[in-house]
Design an enzyme around this catalytic site. Structure first.
Site, mmCIF file in Angstrom:
data_model
loop_
_atom_site.group_PDB
_atom_site.id
_atom_site.type_symbol
_atom_site.label_atom_id
_atom_site.label_comp_id
_atom_site.label_asym_id
_atom_site.label_seq_id
_atom_site.Cartn_x
_atom_site.Cartn_y
_atom_site.Cartn_z
ATOM 1 N N LYS A 89 0.863 -1.182 0.000
ATOM 2 C CA LYS A 89 0.000 0.000 0.000
ATOM 3 C C LYS A 89 0.891 1.221 0.000
ATOM 4 O O LYS A 89 1.829 1.316 0.798
ATOM 5 C CB LYS A 89 -0.883 -0.018 1.275
ATOM 6 C CG LYS A 89 -1.836 1.165 1.377
ATOM 7 C CD LYS A 89 -3.101 0.922 0.589
ATOM 8 C CE LYS A 89 -3.885 2.181 0.287
ATOM 9 N NZ LYS A 89 -3.461 2.869 -0.958
ATOM 10 N N GLN A 110 7.316 3.860 3.954
ATOM 11 C CA GLN A 110 5.898 3.476 3.952
ATOM 12 C C GLN A 110 5.657 2.198 4.772
ATOM 13 O O GLN A 110 4.601 2.065 5.401
ATOM 14 C CB GLN A 110 5.431 3.270 2.506
ATOM 15 C CG GLN A 110 3.924 3.300 2.323
ATOM 16 C CD GLN A 110 3.357 4.709 2.226
ATOM 17 O OE1 GLN A 110 3.918 5.552 1.555
ATOM 18 N NE2 GLN A 110 2.251 4.961 2.903
ATOM 19 N N LYS A 113 5.458 3.349 8.367
ATOM 20 C CA LYS A 113 4.294 4.227 8.527
ATOM 21 C C LYS A 113 3.016 3.403 8.570
ATOM 22 O O LYS A 113 2.165 3.578 9.447
ATOM 23 C CB LYS A 113 4.243 5.207 7.341
ATOM 24 C CG LYS A 113 3.087 6.180 7.393
ATOM 25 C CD LYS A 113 2.831 6.863 6.054
ATOM 26 C CE LYS A 113 4.080 7.506 5.467
ATOM 27 N NZ LYS A 113 3.765 8.393 4.330
ATOM 28 N N LYS A 125 5.404 1.710 -3.059
ATOM 29 C CA LYS A 125 5.362 3.068 -3.607
ATOM 30 C C LYS A 125 5.633 2.985 -5.095
ATOM 31 O O LYS A 125 6.298 2.063 -5.557
ATOM 32 C CB LYS A 125 6.442 3.944 -2.948
ATOM 33 C CG LYS A 125 6.184 5.427 -3.075
ATOM 34 C CD LYS A 125 5.272 5.921 -1.982
ATOM 35 C CE LYS A 125 4.802 7.328 -2.210
ATOM 36 N NZ LYS A 125 4.086 7.855 -1.040
ATOM 37 N N GLY A 164 -2.659 8.297 -4.275
ATOM 38 C CA GLY A 164 -1.999 9.502 -4.756
ATOM 39 C C GLY A 164 -0.753 9.861 -3.960
ATOM 40 O O GLY A 164 -0.472 9.293 -2.908
ATOM 41 N N ASP A 165 -0.007 10.794 -4.485
ATOM 42 C CA ASP A 165 1.145 11.419 -3.824
ATOM 43 C C ASP A 165 1.381 12.695 -4.632
ATOM 44 O O ASP A 165 0.452 13.170 -5.318
ATOM 45 C CB ASP A 165 2.365 10.475 -3.829
ATOM 46 C CG ASP A 165 3.467 10.935 -2.867
ATOM 47 O OD1 ASP A 165 3.362 10.687 -1.663
ATOM 48 O OD2 ASP A 165 4.446 11.571 -3.325
ATOM 49 N N THR A 208 -4.568 13.488 5.268
ATOM 50 C CA THR A 208 -3.155 13.626 5.649
ATOM 51 C C THR A 208 -2.952 14.927 6.426
ATOM 52 O O THR A 208 -2.312 14.945 7.492
ATOM 53 C CB THR A 208 -2.240 13.579 4.412
ATOM 54 O OG1 THR A 208 -2.607 12.457 3.614
ATOM 55 C CG2 THR A 208 -0.784 13.470 4.816
ATOM 56 N N ASN A 239 -2.142 19.104 -1.641
ATOM 57 C CA ASN A 239 -3.157 18.420 -0.845
ATOM 58 C C ASN A 239 -2.852 18.435 0.656
ATOM 59 O O ASN A 239 -3.704 18.799 1.467
ATOM 60 C CB ASN A 239 -3.294 16.965 -1.358
ATOM 61 C CG ASN A 239 -4.234 16.164 -0.494
ATOM 62 O OD1 ASN A 239 -3.803 15.447 0.411
ATOM 63 N ND2 ASN A 239 -5.533 16.289 -0.731
ATOM 64 N N SER A 376 -6.855 5.713 3.755
ATOM 65 C CA SER A 376 -6.893 4.811 2.597
ATOM 66 C C SER A 376 -7.284 3.403 3.046
ATOM 67 O O SER A 376 -8.060 2.720 2.376
ATOM 68 C CB SER A 376 -5.526 4.752 1.919
ATOM 69 O OG SER A 376 -5.333 5.860 1.070
#
Ligand code: NDP
Ligand code: 2IT
Length: 444
Positions: A89, A110, A113, A125, A164-165, A208, A239, A376
């Site tokens: 993810k 990630q 996290k 990622k 997204g990123d 976020t 964002n 998410s």
């Protein structure tokens, strides 16, 4: 040489020319000594060697045709780093700076996290060196369709769930999802950050930024303090930055500066977020336009100068390595009391050292910006259960996740003799869960 030093040295030798990956691995591994001392079985199982090696790296060609009829070619990436605690993810980044080193640092971060969220998601990622700036909607759509025409075979709702990123927002997720559904003939939760009309979750857009403020609010509460009356500066105006600003303002803080990659605005009477949203979310314009629209505000070309604006709270929410040692020292000299990382790895190793030594509250990215991926995971839960939760329900779950993360990293730092060092606390708390799962799975 200790086990950790050896792993780090080999990582650098075996992955040359990947400075961001080296940096993230250094930051993580240098804090894990108390864990590997307590668990000698990890070394016997070569656990760290496996932890820093992605399970799978996919690099592919993305050909597309621009509006002038020229054939263009970009590189696409998906690093499926670790699936010990759940399906891979993590977001997709579209930015010209994207390369394997950047995707690997993001993937490594990630893993920990996602573990900290307490939800069942592994780490991954991806992205591309495609530059969405200045592209027409048709060019964006064509690119996304080509990207997904290769990526679809590697992902799935229970395998790998991108989101997204930087450079990938609601528009891009829509085009990516449309192409996935068309190829696979499956309407499933294979991407998160989807629109509300086709399986998305309320609060994911805000998550976020809101989460960043929720975790800082908890850290402040533990010190008898709050956002009320605080002066805040936020880097970025995308964002994460926008919704961090929104929540901080709603709690009574005054946000006085923000930037994009060209320069920063300073507004001593407090940033007008409606104007920022109009420029950035609707027009996809430049932040310099703010100074033309709002009297008393000032635009300065170049980003770095923003860190000289005196503040109580600094929230880096743009990109990696945006705060170096010098900027960190300036922030501390000017009286900053709280720093929380909305972006991934926005502070250099030197900057982190400055923050740690100064005794300010420093909340590292993998804890502070986990609200996005946590939400998410809530989107995934709603998809598989065919459910749709209210804004209040999702927001409450997000807040609970962030409050829990704060206490987990605070407790872990204390338990391992590093009280107040939330970098160590986050790395240790995130790692222990992944390591336990990896040990249970045998040598895989
Ligand atoms: P966006 O694309 O929405 O916004 C990115 C912002 O950062 C823009 O204002 C952009 O300016 C600025 N920026 C990008 N690169 C640079 C640079 N080299 N120098 C200065 N400014 C730059 O992305 P997000 O807000 O989604 O992401 C921001 C950060 O937060 C990233 O580090 C991302 O990895 C991280 N993050 C994002 C999450 C999410 O849910 N979206 C979750 C967790 C972390 P410009 O418009 O000029 O390019
Ligand atoms: O860095 C991140 O955590 C994100 N870009 C969000 C990832 C996600 O899967 O929601």
């Amino acid at each position: 040489m200790s086990y950790l030093e050896r792993v780090l040295e080999n990582l650098k030798k075996n992955n040359p020319n990947e400075p961001e990956f080296h940096q993230a691995a250094t930051e993580i591994l240098t804090t894990l000594a108390p864990v590997v001392e307590k668990h000698p079985e990890y070394e016997e199982a070569a656990l760290l060697e496996r932890f820093v090696e992605p399970e799978r790296v996919i690099i592919f060609r993305v050909p597309w045709v621009d509006d002038k009829g020229n054939v263009r070619v970009n590189k696409g990436y998906r690093v499926q780093f670790n699936s010990a605690i759940g399906p891979y993810k993590g977001g997709l980044r579209f930015h010209p700076s994207v390369n394997l080193s950047i995707i690997k640092f993001l993937g490594l971060e990630q893993i920990l996290k996602n573990s900290l969220t307490g939800l069942p998601i592994g780490g991954g990622k991806g992205g591309s060196d495609f530059d969405p700036k200045g592209k027409s909607d048709r060019e964006i759509m064509t690119f996304c369709q080509s990207f997904m025409t290769e990526l679809y075979r590697h992902i799935g709702a229970d395998t790998d769930v991108p989101a997204g990123d930087i450079g990938v927002g609601a528009r891009e997720i829509g085009y990516l999802f449309g192409q996935y559904k068309r190829i696979r003939n499956e309407h499933v939760g294979v991407l998160t950050g989807r629109g509300l009309s086709y399986g998305g979750s309320l609060v994911r857009t805000e998550a976020t930024g809101y989460g960043l403020i929720y975790i800082m609010q908890e850290a402040m509460k533990a010190r008898g303090d709050s956002f009320k009356g605080k002066t805040v500066i936020i880097s970025g105006s995308g964002n994460v930055a926008i919704y961090a600003c929104e929540k901080a303002q709603s709690l009574g803080a005054k946000v006085v500066a923000m930037y994009d990659s060209d320069g920063y605005i300073y507004d001593p009477s407090g940033i007008r977020l409606d104007v920022i949203k109009q420029i950035k979310e609707i027009k996809r314009g430049r932040i310099s336009e703010y100074a033309d629209k709002v009297k008393g505000s000032k635009y300065t070309a170049g980003c770095k100068g923003m860190w000289s604006v005196p503040c109580d709270v600094a929230l880096p929410c743009a990109t990696q390595n945006e705060i170096d040692g010098q900027s960190a020292a300036l922030l501390v000299k000017n009286g900053v009391k709280y720093v929380a990382e909305g972006a991934n790895m926005p502070s250099t190793l030197d900057a982190i050292e400055v923050f740690q030594k100064s005794g300010i509250v420093f909340l590292p990215a993998k804890a502070a910006n986990a609200g996005g991926v946590a939400t998410s995971a809530l989107e995934m839960a709603q998809s598989s259960g065919r459910l749709f939760w209210s804004f209040e329900e999702v927001d409450k779950k997000l807040k609970d996740v962030m409050v829990n993360i704060y206490h987990n990293i605070d407790d872990a730092a204390r338990e391992y003799g590093r009280e107040g060092d939330y970098s160590a606390g986050a790395n240790i708390a995130g790692f222990v869960k992944v390591a336990t799962a990896m040990m249970a799975h045998g040598i895989v």
